[in-house]
Design a protein around this motif. Structure first.
Motif, short mmCIF file in Angstrom:
data_model
loop_
_atom_site.label_atom_id
_atom_site.label_comp_id
_atom_site.label_asym_id
_atom_site.label_seq_id
_atom_site.Cartn_x
_atom_site.Cartn_y
_atom_site.Cartn_z
N GLU A 182 -20.50 2.47 -1.23
CA GLU A 182 -20.40 1.27 -2.07
C GLU A 182 -19.96 0.06 -1.25
O GLU A 182 -20.53 -1.04 -1.38
N VAL A 183 -18.94 0.24 -0.40
CA VAL A 183 -18.47 -0.86 0.44
C VAL A 183 -19.57 -1.30 1.40
O VAL A 183 -19.79 -2.50 1.61
N ASP B 167 -22.79 -1.12 0.94
CA ASP B 167 -23.79 -1.87 0.17
C ASP B 167 -23.31 -3.29 -0.13
O ASP B 167 -24.10 -4.25 -0.08
N GLU B 168 -22.02 -3.44 -0.44
CA GLU B 168 -21.47 -4.78 -0.73
C GLU B 168 -21.54 -5.67 0.51
O GLU B 168 -21.93 -6.84 0.43
N ALA C 97 -23.81 -9.06 1.03
CA ALA C 97 -23.21 -10.34 1.42
C ALA C 97 -23.88 -10.91 2.67
O ALA C 97 -24.10 -12.11 2.77
N THR D 166 -11.01 -8.27 -2.23
CA THR D 166 -11.81 -7.98 -1.05
C THR D 166 -12.34 -9.29 -0.49
O THR D 166 -12.39 -10.32 -1.18
N GLU E 112 -15.37 -10.10 0.28
CA GLU E 112 -16.59 -10.52 -0.42
C GLU E 112 -16.26 -11.16 -1.75
O GLU E 112 -16.92 -12.12 -2.18
N GLU E 113 -15.24 -10.66 -2.44
CA GLU E 113 -14.85 -11.24 -3.74
C GLU E 113 -14.28 -12.64 -3.57
O GLU E 113 -14.57 -13.54 -4.37
N ASP F 245 -22.89 -11.70 -10.78
CA ASP F 245 -23.14 -10.69 -9.76
C ASP F 245 -21.88 -10.27 -9.02
O ASP F 245 -21.95 -9.48 -8.09
N LYS G 222 -19.12 -7.92 -9.00
CA LYS G 222 -19.03 -6.66 -9.74
C LYS G 222 -17.62 -6.20 -9.99
O LYS G 222 -17.29 -5.73 -11.05
N THR G 223 -16.79 -6.23 -8.96
CA THR G 223 -15.46 -5.67 -9.13
C THR G 223 -14.43 -6.53 -8.45
O THR G 223 -14.72 -7.30 -7.56
#
Length: 554
Positions: A281-282, A284-285, A289, A499, A501-502, A532, A534-535
């Motif tokens: 998952e990480v 893919d994130e 990005a 994170t 990316e967030e 988009d 997500k978390t």
């Protein structure tokens, strides 16, 4: 006698019936026994599989922790290069002046030139880190620093000393960019504040070590020329240790994905993150990005086209200036001179009383860093900035009103303590507010500005003190500290628990403002605007998941 045969026959018949019944019971229980045995075997096999999985997970967790800790230790040693230099130059400069007959301008140039060169070379460091990778760039920094320190140690005049200082500054500039960048991309988000700012903790340990070694050499070695050469030569030890440690570290998975080395990135992520699903998952994130970025030049960082990049530029460069504009590094370089102004005349005694200043700096760091991931970034900035203002005001008054040596020392220590309460965030946040492709260049620009401001103040401190008096100089720094505190309150957002990316996604939505509420509130608003995202991992747990443009589910 006549009935005996009949009785015997009856007994035999009864025995035969019992035997048949026993056989029947035995035949009925055999399947049951076999079923129970099979269940026991299956349960044992399942338990064995579960035990092996548990042991495998424990091993993966140990490997992940080991990688993070090794990375933190060896990257943080990079800041020892600057820290030791700052601390040891306080002791080495008077001996250099005596041995090489330097004038005031030459003394200021030797003190401040390293920071200016480090700042100018930081841009090149960001480019190298993006092209060659974080590990190789860090190794280059260490080799260059060793060369510069060796040249300084053998210098017989100002020219050779100055050239060695420039080369050393190149190594410091590379290290100051790459180490926080590398750490921010490897450590988990819930511990990023503490582990990245360990870099600044080691910097202050380096300053304290410089003070201690300077005092010991000054007190036990005869001859000014030999004393300062020993002090400078010891600086070669940390980069040699880092070069050895780099062979045991992994490359940043974010950089590997950015340059298309996905298989290597997957291997590193599998080491870093024990849960395979989470590692995927990480990955893919990060990949998403990286794909979303269209350009990663310095022009994109310095001339931002989006709301998020404008906010990131304001935050990163503003923090770089605010950290150094209050004069802290000049105070460290010239602590013996300040002690002399306060009434301490002996050189060894001046260095001895510099030790509490170094301990106060380290104590402030040790208080601040553990609180970054629990209390957040903004509270540390606001407390540190406001108390620096008070401490510098009292320090100026201690010289104006001649309060004496004890009061001056207390004020200097107070200023150093509260400077370090806020200082780590200036290294941490530039690596948090930019996305992967721009992070190296943005971090290098922040270090460039930070070191140029520091070097300018260090070069001008003695001349400024003569022009404005020592008290007037500290009043000037007090006013600048007050301004930076107001700026912290108005501009700096909270990034605790997010994170990388967030943080980038939320800045793009305009969801972060300095005077906004908690990180959770900012994330809630941003997620509603930005489907988009997500978390949001607060303390390592998913907090919000966007449903659509109209709703939000927890």
């Amino acid at each position: 006698i006549a009935g005996a045969p009949a009785a015997a026959a009856a007994v035999a018949a009864a025995a035969e019936r019992e035997r048949e019944e026993e056989e029947e019971r035995s035949s009925d229980s055999r399947p049951r026994r076999e079923g129970r045995r099979e269940k026991r075997m299956l349960a044992s096999a399942a338990g064995s599989v579960q035990s092996r999985e548990s042991l495998d997970m424990e091993a993966r967790q140990r490997n992940a922790k080991a990688l993070v800790y090794k990375t933190c230790v060896f990257c943080s040693l990079t800041s020892m290069l600057l820290g030791y230099d700052v601390g040891i130059m306080a002791a080495a400069l008077p001996n250099m002046v005596s041995d090489l007959h330097l004038n005031t301008v030459q003394e200021e140039v030797i003190a401040g030139s390293l920071n200016i060169v480090a700042g100018l070379c930081a841009v090149l460091a960001g480019y190298t880190a993006d092209k060659k990778g974080r590990r190789i760039a860090l190794g280059i920094a260490c080799v260059v620093f060793c060369a510069g320190a060796a040249l300084m140690t053998s210098a017989m005049g100002f020219t050779a000393l100055f050239i060695g200082r420039i080369i050393t500054g190149v190594g410091v500039g590379f290290g100051l960019v790459i180490a926080p960048l590398y750490l921010s991309e490897v450590v988990p988000p819930e511990r990023r504040g503490f582990l990245v700012c360990l870099f600044d903790v080691v910097l202050n340990i380096g300053i304290l070590n410089g003070y201690i070694i300077g005092y010991l050499v000054q007190a036990n070695v005869e001859g000014a020329g030999l004393r300062w050469r020993i002090m400078i030569a010891i600086a070669i030890v940390p980069p040699v240790m880092i070069i050895i440690g780099l062979f045991y570290l992994e490359e940043s998975p974010r950089w590997l994905i950015a340059v298309g080395r996905n298989d290597e990135a997957k291997r590193v992520l599998d080491i870093m993150i024990p849960d395979p699903d989470k590692a995927q998952e990480v990955g893919d994130e990060i990949r998403a990005a990286v794909i979303a970025e269209t350009s990663n030049s310095y022009q994109d960082v310095l001339c931002p086209a989006t709301t998020g990049l404008k906010a990131a530029l304001h935050i990163s460069l503003g923090l770089a200036i605010a950290q150094q504009i209050t004069g802290s590094e000049a105070v460290v370089y010239y602590t013996p001179e300040i002690m002399k102004q306060a009434g301490i005349t002996g050189e060894s005694e001046q260095l001895l009383w510099a030790l509490p200043v170094g301990m106060a700096k380290l104590a402030g760091e040790l208080v601040s860093v553990p609180l970054l991931d629990t209390q957040g970034r903004r509270p540390m900035l606001l407390i540190g900035g406001s108390m620096q203002t008070v401490s510098l005001l009292l320090l100026g008054l201690s010289f104006s009103l001649e309060w004496g040596f004890t009061a001056t020392l207390i004020c200097v220590c107070s200023f150093m303590f509260f400077f370090e309460v806020a200082a780590p965030i200036s290294w941490l946040m530039p690596s948090e507010v930019y996305s992967t492709g721009k992070r190296g260049k943005a971090q290098s620009l922040a270090v460039t500005v930070n070191r140029i401001v520091s070097g300018t103040i260090a070069i001008s401190f003695l001349s400024l003190s003569k022009l404005l008096t020592v008290a007037g100089t500290f009043y000037l720094f007090c006013g600048l500290a007050f301004f930076t505190t107001i700026w912290y309150w108005a501009v700096i957002p909270e990034t605790k628990g997010m994170t990388l990316e967030e943080v980038s996604a939320i800045l793009d939505t305009g969801g972060m403002k300095g005077i906004a509420g908690s990180a959770e509130d900012q994330t809630y608003d941003a997620v509603r605007k930005h489907g988009d995202l997500k978390t949001n991992h607060h303390n390592g747990e998913p907090a919000f998941i966007g449903e659509d443009d109209h709703g939000l589910s927890a």
